[in-house]
Scaffold this active site. Structure first.
Site, PDB file in Angstrom:
ATOM      1  N   LYS A   1       0.792  -1.177  -0.154  1.00  0.00           N
ATOM      2  CA  LYS A   1      -0.116   0.072  -0.042  1.00  0.00           C
ATOM      3  C   LYS A   1       0.632   1.251  -0.010  1.00  0.00           C
ATOM      4  O   LYS A   1       0.645   2.123  -0.939  1.00  0.00           O
ATOM      5  CB  LYS A   1      -0.851  -0.013   1.294  1.00  0.00           C
ATOM      6  CG  LYS A   1      -1.868  -1.166   1.530  1.00  0.00           C
ATOM      7  CD  LYS A   1      -2.693  -1.012   2.764  1.00  0.00           C
ATOM      8  CE  LYS A   1      -1.907  -0.978   3.856  1.00  0.00           C
ATOM      9  NZ  LYS A   1      -1.448  -2.187   4.470  1.00  0.00           N
TER      10      LYS A   1
ATOM     11  N   ARG B   1      -8.970   1.239   9.648  1.00  0.00           N
ATOM     12  CA  ARG B   1      -8.595  -0.306   9.963  1.00  0.00           C
ATOM     13  C   ARG B   1      -9.377  -1.017  10.917  1.00  0.00           C
ATOM     14  O   ARG B   1      -9.198  -2.146  11.198  1.00  0.00           O
ATOM     15  CB  ARG B   1      -7.176  -0.014  10.641  1.00  0.00           C
ATOM     16  CG  ARG B   1      -6.149  -0.503  10.250  1.00  0.00           C
ATOM     17  CD  ARG B   1      -4.967  -0.255  11.062  1.00  0.00           C
ATOM     18  NE  ARG B   1      -3.579  -0.910  10.687  1.00  0.00           N
ATOM     19  CZ  ARG B   1      -2.751  -0.443   9.905  1.00  0.00           C
ATOM     20  NH1 ARG B   1      -2.815   0.771   9.555  1.00  0.00           N
ATOM     21  NH2 ARG B   1      -1.501  -0.915   9.812  1.00  0.00           N
TER      22      ARG B   1
ATOM     23  N   ARG C   1      11.892  -1.752  11.591  1.00  0.00           N
ATOM     24  CA  ARG C   1      10.752  -1.387  12.424  1.00  0.00           C
ATOM     25  C   ARG C   1      10.600  -2.765  13.755  1.00  0.00           C
ATOM     26  O   ARG C   1      10.740  -3.659  13.466  1.00  0.00           O
ATOM     27  CB  ARG C   1       9.552  -1.239  11.875  1.00  0.00           C
ATOM     28  CG  ARG C   1       9.410   0.186  11.050  1.00  0.00           C
ATOM     29  CD  ARG C   1       8.159   0.223  10.075  1.00  0.00           C
ATOM     30  NE  ARG C   1       6.984  -0.384  10.569  1.00  0.00           N
ATOM     31  CZ  ARG C   1       5.845  -0.244   9.785  1.00  0.00           C
ATOM     32  NH1 ARG C   1       5.813   0.224   8.699  1.00  0.00           N
ATOM     33  NH2 ARG C   1       4.604  -0.703  10.233  1.00  0.00           N
TER      34      ARG C   1
ATOM     35  N   ARG D   1       0.206  -8.756  13.976  1.00  0.00           N
ATOM     36  CA  ARG D   1      -0.377  -7.799  12.994  1.00  0.00           C
ATOM     37  C   ARG D   1      -1.172  -8.409  12.037  1.00  0.00           C
ATOM     38  O   ARG D   1      -2.349  -7.869  11.620  1.00  0.00           O
ATOM     39  CB  ARG D   1       0.792  -6.952  12.404  1.00  0.00           C
ATOM     40  CG  ARG D   1       1.335  -5.750  13.129  1.00  0.00           C
ATOM     41  CD  ARG D   1       2.439  -5.417  12.835  1.00  0.00           C
ATOM     42  NE  ARG D   1       2.720  -4.707  11.447  1.00  0.00           N
ATOM     43  CZ  ARG D   1       3.539  -4.805  10.857  1.00  0.00           C
ATOM     44  NH1 ARG D   1       4.712  -5.160  10.972  1.00  0.00           N
ATOM     45  NH2 ARG D   1       3.673  -4.000   9.727  1.00  0.00           N
TER      46      ARG D   1
HETATM   47  P1  ADP Z   1       1.852  -1.700   8.188  1.00  0.00           P
HETATM   48  O1  ADP Z   1       2.826  -1.876   7.749  1.00  0.00           O
HETATM   49  O2  ADP Z   1       0.979  -2.753   9.121  1.00  0.00           O
HETATM   50  O3  ADP Z   1       0.636  -1.056   7.162  1.00  0.00           O
HETATM   51  P2  ADP Z   1       1.419   1.203   9.287  1.00  0.00           P
HETATM   52  O4  ADP Z   1       2.504   1.656   9.315  1.00  0.00           O
HETATM   53  O5  ADP Z   1       0.322   1.246   8.502  1.00  0.00           O
HETATM   54  O6  ADP Z   1       1.808  -0.426   9.340  1.00  0.00           O
HETATM   55  O7  ADP Z   1       0.919   1.164  10.896  1.00  0.00           O
HETATM   56  C1  ADP Z   1       1.656   0.887  11.921  1.00  0.00           C
HETATM   57  C2  ADP Z   1       0.938   0.814  13.422  1.00  0.00           C
HETATM   58  O8  ADP Z   1       0.547   2.025  13.571  1.00  0.00           O
HETATM   59  C3  ADP Z   1      -0.059  -0.407  13.333  1.00  0.00           C
HETATM   60  O9  ADP Z   1       0.128  -1.571  13.514  1.00  0.00           O
HETATM   61  C4  ADP Z   1      -0.783   0.178  14.334  1.00  0.00           C
HETATM   62  O10 ADP Z   1      -0.337   0.273  15.691  1.00  0.00           O
HETATM   63  C5  ADP Z   1      -0.928   1.872  14.093  1.00  0.00           C
HETATM   64  N1  ADP Z   1      -1.946   2.424  13.417  1.00  0.00           N
HETATM   65  C6  ADP Z   1      -1.861   2.929  12.025  1.00  0.00           C
HETATM   66  N2  ADP Z   1      -2.673   3.299  11.485  1.00  0.00           N
HETATM   67  C7  ADP Z   1      -3.928   2.796  12.516  1.00  0.00           C
HETATM   68  C8  ADP Z   1      -5.219   2.958  12.425  1.00  0.00           C
HETATM   69  N3  ADP Z   1      -6.015   3.360  11.486  1.00  0.00           N
HETATM   70  N4  ADP Z   1      -6.127   2.385  13.501  1.00  0.00           N
HETATM   71  C9  ADP Z   1      -5.028   1.953  14.544  1.00  0.00           C
HETATM   72  N5  ADP Z   1      -4.089   2.002  14.753  1.00  0.00           N
HETATM   73  C10 ADP Z   1      -3.389   2.230  13.588  1.00  0.00           C
END
Ligand code: ADP
Ligand code: ZN
Length: 210
Positions: free
Chosen positions: A13, A88, A155, A166
C-alpha cells in the site's frame, strides 16, 4: 479523487501510495507514518502510542479518528488524497463515511507467506521514512537511504512476533472492511504481489488523472 488503500501489512500500500501521490499530486496520508513521526519526536501522542505500535496492536479508534479528521481538514486534501492504513476498523470506517462518503477503496490482495517474507526483509529510513527491502529493493549503499542519506533500520513491529500478531489483528479487525465497502460498491481489487511499477500503470489506466 479520494482513495483508501486497504490490505494487510506488507501488501504494498505504502509503496504504491508514494508513486500515486507524486503522479496525481495528491497527499499520501499514512496513519502509521504520522504515528512513527510522533514517536520519533516524542510528542505527547508519540509517548502514548509507542508501546501499542511496537507490539503490533491498534491505536484506539478515538485517537486515530481525531488525528485523521484533523489531517483531512487541511487544504491540501481538497483535490483528493490517499489514505494508507486508515480506516482499519469498522468504527473508523463508519466515522469516515460521515465525513467523506465519496471514496474509492483499493483492496490489495496478497498471500500470507509473501507478506511475512516482505515484512521481515523490510528496512525503513530513520530520517525520511522511505521503505526498502534487503532482497527486492536494496539501497545503493547498504544501510543508507538513497533519498536522504539517513540510516536504515528494522521497525520493531517488523520483527517476527509482531508480524504474526499484526496479521491476526488485520484478519479480525480490518478484513471485515472489505465486505463493508463491497456492499457499498466502492471496492476495486488489485494484486498486491505485483511489482509497484506495474501496479502504478494499472492504476493510471483505471483512474485517468483529471
Ligand atoms: P503496516 O505496515 O502494518 O501497514 P502502518 O505503518 O500502517 O503498518 O501502521 C503501523 C502501526 O500504527 C499499526 O500496527 C498500528 O499500531 C498503528 N496504526 C496505524 N494506522 C492505524 C489505524 N487506522 N488504527 C489504529 N492503529 C493504527
Ligand atoms: Zn531517507
Amino acid at each position: 479523487m479520494n482513495f483508501i488503500f486497504l490490505g494487510p501489512p506488507g501488501a504494498g500500500k505504502g509503496s504504491l501510495a508514494v508513486k500515486v501521490a507524486e503522479d496525481y499530486k495528491i497527499p499520501h496520508i499514512s496513519t502509521g507514518d504520522i504515528f512513527r513521526a510522533a514517536i520519533k519526536n516524542q510528542t505527547p501522542l508519540g509517548v502514548k502510542v509507542k508501546a501499542i505500535i511496537d507490539s503490533g496492536s491498534l491505536v484506539s479508534d478515538e485517537i486515530t479518528c481525531e488525528l485523521v479528521k484533523d489531517r483531512l481538514s487541511q487544504p491540501d486534501t481538497k483535490k483528493g488524497f490517499i489514505l494508507d492504513g486508515f480506516p482499519r476498523t469498522i468504527p473508523q470506517a463508519e466515522m469516515f463515511t460521515t465525513i467523506c462518503p465519496d471514496v474509492t477503496v483499493i483492496n490489495f490482495q496478497i498471500a500470507d507467506d509473501v507478506v511475512i517474507k516482505r515484512l521481515s526483509t523490510r528496512r525503513v529510513c530513520k530520517k525520511c521514512g522511505a521503505n526498502y527491502n534487503i532482497l527486492t529493493l536494496p539501497p545503493k549503499t547498504e544501510g543508507v537511504c538513497d533519498e536522504c542519506g539517513g540510516e536504515l533500520y528494522q521497525r520493531d513491529d517488523d520483527k517476527q512476533e509482531s508480524i504474526l500478531h499484526r496479521m491476526d489483528v488485520y484478519r479480525e479487525q480490518t478484513e471485515p472492511l472489505i465486505d463493508f465497502y463491497r456492499k457499498k460498491g466502492q471496492i476495486k481489487d488489485i494484486d498486491g504481489a505485483t511489482q509497484t511499477a506495474q501496479l502504478l500503470e494499472e492504476f493510471k489506466k483505471l483512474f485517468p488523472a483529471e
